[in-house]
Design a protein around this motif. Sequence first.
Motif: not given
Length: 179
Positions: A137-161
């Motif tokens: 094991e040479t490297e361990v990367k841990e990052k916090e990541y949330r897909k909130i942008d994708d959720i907001l895009k779909i919610e906006d489009a859903l509201t328009r639909i």
Amino acid sequence: MTKRGAPRGNKNATGNKGGRAPAGNKNALGNKGGAAPVGNRNAVTTGEYESLYMDVLSDNEKEIYENLDTSSVFQIDENIRLLSIRERRMLMRLNEIVSGMTEKERAVVKELHKKKIPVKGRSNEKQLMIKQELLVETEVKEKEYRKIDDILKIEDALTRIQDKKLRAIKLKNELGLED
């Protein structure tokens, strides 16, 4: 007012004269005009504004297109049904993203390294060293990541639909086309 451009002393673009790629560069070979190939769907994220053209329709879709009833009653009903299906697909996409959300993502990089390992022999002999490749094991990367942008895009489009669907229902009611 902030200044535009790179900070003083920045050497990132040294030697770059702008314009075309250097002679002999094969990175964009076959890509005329720098655009995506015709029919590329990379930009389709929610499906709300997807462009449809006759030449890219499947045989099944062409058959449906040719047999469509264009009466206003049928069209309004069809529109309501299709908006309902689109709404459901978007909700499924949203559910898929939410269920796959994680607070942290972890990436572990492992590499093969040669290591000398002693081999046991007789006690009076010199100890032998053998080179062996081990996965380390040479490297361990841990990052916090949330897909909130994708959720907001779909919610906006859903509201328009949903708004379009509501307008279609109101139009049907106003025209007295209710069953």
